[in-house]
Design a protein around this motif. Structure first.
Motif, PDB file in Angstrom:
ATOM      1  N   GLN A 453      50.027 120.203  77.313  1.00 14.09           N
ATOM      2  CA  GLN A 453      49.139 120.937  76.406  1.00 14.09           C
ATOM      3  C   GLN A 453      49.265 122.451  76.564  1.00 14.09           C
ATOM      4  N   MET A 454      49.762 122.912  77.715  1.00 12.94           N
ATOM      5  CA  MET A 454      49.805 124.356  77.991  1.00 12.94           C
ATOM      6  C   MET A 454      51.245 124.849  78.006  1.00 12.94           C
ATOM      7  N   ASN A 455      51.642 125.537  76.947  1.00 15.31           N
ATOM      8  CA  ASN A 455      52.984 126.099  76.867  1.00 15.31           C
ATOM      9  C   ASN A 455      53.039 127.371  77.708  1.00 15.31           C
ATOM     10  N   LEU A 456      53.831 127.337  78.773  1.00 15.55           N
ATOM     11  CA  LEU A 456      53.897 128.453  79.729  1.00 15.55           C
ATOM     12  C   LEU A 456      55.128 129.331  79.517  1.00 15.55           C
ATOM     13  N   ALA A 457      55.782 129.200  78.384  1.00 20.02           N
ATOM     14  CA  ALA A 457      57.040 129.917  78.167  1.00 20.02           C
ATOM     15  C   ALA A 457      56.871 131.427  78.253  1.00 20.02           C
ATOM     16  N   ILE A 458      55.803 131.955  77.694  1.00 19.89           N
ATOM     17  CA  ILE A 458      55.587 133.406  77.723  1.00 19.89           C
ATOM     18  C   ILE A 458      55.260 133.876  79.140  1.00 19.89           C
ATOM     19  N   LYS A 459      54.556 133.061  79.890  1.00 20.27           N
ATOM     20  CA  LYS A 459      54.135 133.437  81.239  1.00 20.27           C
ATOM     21  C   LYS A 459      55.295 133.449  82.224  1.00 20.27           C
ATOM     22  N   TYR A 460      56.303 132.596  81.999  1.00 16.29           N
ATOM     23  CA  TYR A 460      57.405 132.473  82.961  1.00 16.29           C
ATOM     24  C   TYR A 460      58.752 132.660  82.250  1.00 16.29           C
ATOM     25  N   PRO A 461      59.034 133.863  81.765  1.00 18.32           N
ATOM     26  CA  PRO A 461      60.277 134.092  81.011  1.00 18.32           C
ATOM     27  C   PRO A 461      61.543 133.878  81.836  1.00 18.32           C
ATOM     28  N   GLU A 462      61.503 134.191  83.128  1.00 19.16           N
ATOM     29  CA  GLU A 462      62.699 134.015  83.956  1.00 19.16           C
ATOM     30  C   GLU A 462      63.028 132.531  84.122  1.00 19.16           C
ATOM     31  N   ARG A 463      62.005 131.719  84.292  1.00 15.30           N
ATOM     32  CA  ARG A 463      62.239 130.273  84.399  1.00 15.30           C
ATOM     33  C   ARG A 463      62.776 129.727  83.080  1.00 15.30           C
ATOM     34  N   VAL A 464      62.216 130.189  81.976  1.00 20.14           N
ATOM     35  CA  VAL A 464      62.714 129.766  80.670  1.00 20.14           C
ATOM     36  C   VAL A 464      64.185 130.107  80.539  1.00 20.14           C
ATOM     37  N   SER A 465      64.554 131.326  80.910  1.00 29.03           N
ATOM     38  CA  SER A 465      65.943 131.770  80.791  1.00 29.03           C
ATOM     39  C   SER A 465      66.867 130.912  81.650  1.00 29.03           C
ATOM     40  N   SER A 466      66.453 130.651  82.883  1.00 31.97           N
ATOM     41  CA  SER A 466      67.276 129.869  83.804  1.00 31.97           C
ATOM     42  C   SER A 466      67.463 128.433  83.302  1.00 31.97           C
ATOM     43  N   MET A 467      66.369 127.815  82.874  1.00 34.98           N
ATOM     44  CA  MET A 467      66.463 126.421  82.428  1.00 34.98           C
ATOM     45  C   MET A 467      67.234 126.327  81.115  1.00 34.98           C
ATOM     46  N   ARG A 468      67.074 127.313  80.284  1.00 38.89           N
ATOM     47  CA  ARG A 468      67.796 127.313  79.008  1.00 38.89           C
ATOM     48  C   ARG A 468      69.294 127.460  79.234  1.00 38.89           C
ATOM     49  N   GLN A 469      69.672 128.286  80.182  1.00 39.49           N
ATOM     50  CA  GLN A 469      71.091 128.440  80.488  1.00 39.49           C
ATOM     51  C   GLN A 469      71.695 127.120  80.949  1.00 39.49           C
ATOM     52  N   LYS A 470      70.956 126.396  81.792  1.00 38.43           N
ATOM     53  CA  LYS A 470      71.452 125.096  82.264  1.00 38.43           C
ATOM     54  C   LYS A 470      71.535 124.095  81.125  1.00 38.43           C
ATOM     55  N   LEU A 471      70.542 124.114  80.242  1.00 39.54           N
ATOM     56  CA  LEU A 471      70.553 123.201  79.109  1.00 39.54           C
ATOM     57  C   LEU A 471      71.733 123.505  78.189  1.00 39.54           C
ATOM     58  N   HIS A 472      71.998 124.767  77.939  1.00 41.88           N
ATOM     59  CA  HIS A 472      73.095 125.139  77.049  1.00 41.88           C
ATOM     60  C   HIS A 472      74.451 124.832  77.681  1.00 41.88           C
ATOM     61  N   ARG A 473      74.528 124.985  78.983  1.00 43.25           N
ATOM     62  CA  ARG A 473      75.763 124.596  79.680  1.00 43.25           C
ATOM     63  C   ARG A 473      75.995 123.097  79.521  1.00 43.25           C
ATOM     64  N   TRP A 474      74.919 122.326  79.616  1.00 42.31           N
ATOM     65  CA  TRP A 474      75.012 120.872  79.445  1.00 42.31           C
ATOM     66  C   TRP A 474      75.445 120.528  78.016  1.00 42.31           C
ATOM     67  N   TYR A 475      74.947 121.285  77.023  1.00 47.84           N
ATOM     68  CA  TYR A 475      75.411 121.072  75.649  1.00 47.84           C
ATOM     69  C   TYR A 475      76.936 121.163  75.579  1.00 47.84           C
ATOM     70  N   ARG A 476      77.468 122.197  76.214  1.00 48.97           N
ATOM     71  CA  ARG A 476      78.917 122.396  76.153  1.00 48.97           C
ATOM     72  C   ARG A 476      79.653 121.279  76.888  1.00 48.97           C
ATOM     73  N   GLU A 477      79.123 120.865  78.025  1.00 44.77           N
ATOM     74  CA  GLU A 477      79.784 119.824  78.822  1.00 44.77           C
ATOM     75  C   GLU A 477      79.829 118.488  78.080  1.00 44.77           C
ATOM     76  N   THR A 478      78.821 118.218  77.286  1.00 40.79           N
ATOM     77  CA  THR A 478      78.731 116.921  76.601  1.00 40.79           C
ATOM     78  C   THR A 478      79.147 116.995  75.142  1.00 40.79           C
ATOM     79  N   ASP A 479      79.582 118.170  74.697  1.00 43.48           N
ATOM     80  CA  ASP A 479      79.983 118.379  73.305  1.00 43.48           C
ATOM     81  C   ASP A 479      78.846 118.007  72.352  1.00 43.48           C
ATOM     82  N   ALA A 480      77.665 118.513  72.633  1.00 43.59           N
ATOM     83  CA  ALA A 480      76.478 118.192  71.843  1.00 43.59           C
ATOM     84  C   ALA A 480      76.591 118.738  70.422  1.00 43.59           C
ATOM     85  N   LYS A 481      76.052 117.957  69.468  1.00 47.37           N
ATOM     86  CA  LYS A 481      76.027 118.353  68.063  1.00 47.37           C
ATOM     87  C   LYS A 481      74.589 118.699  67.661  1.00 47.37           C
TER      88      LYS A 481
END
Length: 497
Positions: A453-481
């Motif tokens: 219920q509580m979106n903490l994205a604004i409160k923790y921008p560094e964590r968002v950036s780090s997790m997003r980088q890992k997610l995007h790397r995974w997109y590339r590894e799996t050839d996500a569409k």
């Protein structure tokens, strides 16, 4: 002389080691291989079973007993919020994104944008867990829902299973009288009029188990239950109608508004109360069928030599198609990347290896079943096959953590249940959801906010950036569409843009 005196203890020690090694090798040679029974329940919600939710309206004594005799994973997940992709992940040990099997076969619903391309079959070049076990002398059996290919060359008997009772292209029991015989299923002969499908599938599984007492086997029971159509045996439906009346559940608020996918044609609602008598009857019927299989293991003298696993392919159906169950406190349900759509019943009983009644809080996922089965069977790992899964044997033996960076989900589709196209990553207690229409993100701490219920994205921008980088790397590894534009329409968001 002194040299000889020093050598005698060493010689004795060496002889003892050799003797023990020989005894261990002899014991291993005479030890019967483990059998495996894998039970998959369609659309079963995490909160639908008593071992996860003591206050559930439904009654699941046999599943609860399985939990009491094995390990219950409190953070077990399906690889996708709908069925076919998760089934692919169990069979292959891979994320379905790798082959674009990212929606049920074959769901191509459009929304604001067109969905990502969808592959509606499990490729025949995949080495399934059934094929891997067959290579080592296992007899293999399948009963129930398959939903992994449009034509018979993709059905169980061509994917490693010696026997197939009921597995074909359909995602539900839509032929004949549906959950009652005659079934109208080309891979399941009709029983007596009125025979109930979950009981029939359990009977076929029990028969196979009893006939294979003397050889190792892998039995995969994949219930069509508790998927729609909503149908249950009349005596059980009457039982739960009376139970709802007795508990005062018939006049309470049943629904609340859920998040909307635009454009809104009809407001989406989510069930917040478990009191659906027909669904309860379906759950109990399925649980009784589980009990039939477990009882057969006991009667055949195989219980102590058989690993039993039970899970579900996606979360409970709470926002569509009758919305028969509530997943609260988990948010959303089938078709959603919220916890209600992907967190699953996840049980493993390994007699002699796992402490009965134990629990594990480490996040695990359906791609892990394949390497776990190989590991427990004492067979070599094949990471080129199950490349995304890891063995859960260390957890079953009492370790509390796995050496894994994160878990991932990818659902670039508009679900039948109202879910929003996107992806998610879970790292420790943190979960980030990225939406594909606009690239917006939600960040949740599941330890403090299980209901997301509580979106903490604004409160923790560094964590968002780090997790997003890992997610995007995974997109590339799996050839996500990703989502595609409609003809002459606007372009959807794309990673890195």
């Amino acid at each position: 002389m002194k040299q000889m005196a020093r050598s005698i203890p060493i010689l004795i020690f060496t002889l003892l080691i050799c003797e023990n090694t020989f005894v261990f090798a002899a014991q291993k040679a005479t030890q019967k291989p483990l059998n495996f029974v894998f039970i998959l329940v369609d659309d079963l919600g995490y909160m639908d079973v008593g071992c996860n939710n003591p206050k559930t309206f439904y009654e699941t004594p046999h599943i609860d007993q399985l939990a009491e005799t094995g390990m219950r994973f409190t953070n077990g997940y399906a690889a996708n919020p709908v069925c076919s992709p998760t089934r692919y992940s169990i069979m292959t040990g891979k994320y379905p994104t790798r082959v674009d099997a990212t929606n049920f076969f074959s769901g191509k619903r459009a929304g604001k944008f067109l969905p990502a391309p969808l592959n509606n079959r499990m490729p025949l070049n995949e080495v399934t867990i059934a094929e891997a076990l067959k290579e080592h002398g296992y007899s293999t059996f399948f009963a129930g829902k398959w939903h992994l290919g449009p034509t018979e060359e993709f059905w169980p008997e061509n994917q490693g299973f010696d026997v197939n009772h009921g597995g074909w292209h359909r995602g539900g029991p839509y032929g004949g009288k549906k959950y009652f015989s005659p079934y109208g299923n080309p891979r399941l002969t009709d029983g007596p009029a009125g025979e109930h499908l979950p009981d029939r599938l359990a009977s076929e599984t029990a028969k196979f188990i009893d006939e294979h007492r003397e050889q190792p086997f892998f039995a995969y029971l994949s219930f069509y239950s508790v998927h729609t159509p909503l149908m249950g045996p009349k005596p059980l439906v009457a039982k739960y109608k009376a139970k709802a009346q007795r508990l005062g559940l018939t006049n309470q608020k049943e629904f609340a508004e859920e998040e909307q996918v635009f454009p809104v044609k009809e407001k989406r609602r989510v069930r917040i109360l478990q009191n659906h008598a027909v669904y309860a009857a379906m759950v109990e019927s399925m649980d009784r069928a589980v009990g039939k299989v477990l009882n057969q293991l006991e009667e055949s003298g195989l219980a102590e030599n058989t690993v039993v696993m039970l899970s579900a392919d996606n979360g409970g159906l709470s926002t569509s198609e009758g919305s028969p169950t509530s997943n609260l406190p988990l948010r959303g349900g089938k078709g959603w990347l919220y916890e209600g759509g992907i967190r699953e019943v996840f049980l493993i009983r390994w007699p002699g290896g796992t402490k009965p009644g134990s629990t594990c809080d480490e996040p695990v996922i359906s791609v892990d079943f394949y390497p776990t089965i190989l590991d427990l069977a004492g067979l070599p790992a094949k990471p080129e096959q199950h490349q995304d899964g890891v063995s859960l044997k260390p957890l079953l033996k009492g370790m509390s953590r796995l050496d894994r960076e994160a878990l991932y989900w990818h659902y670039p589709h508009y679900s039948n249940q109202g879910g929003i196209p996107g992806a998610a990553i879970r790292e420790g207690d943190w979960k980030l959801i990225e939406r594909f229409e606009d690239g917006s993100v939600r960040l949740y701490n599941l330890k403090d906010d299980l209901g997301e219920q509580m979106n903490l994205a604004i409160k923790y921008p560094e964590r968002v950036s780090s997790m997003r980088q890992k997610l995007h790397r995974w997109y590339r590894e799996t050839d996500a569409k990703f989502l595609r534009a409609k003809p002459n329409g606007p372009q959807p968001w794309q990673p890195g843009k």
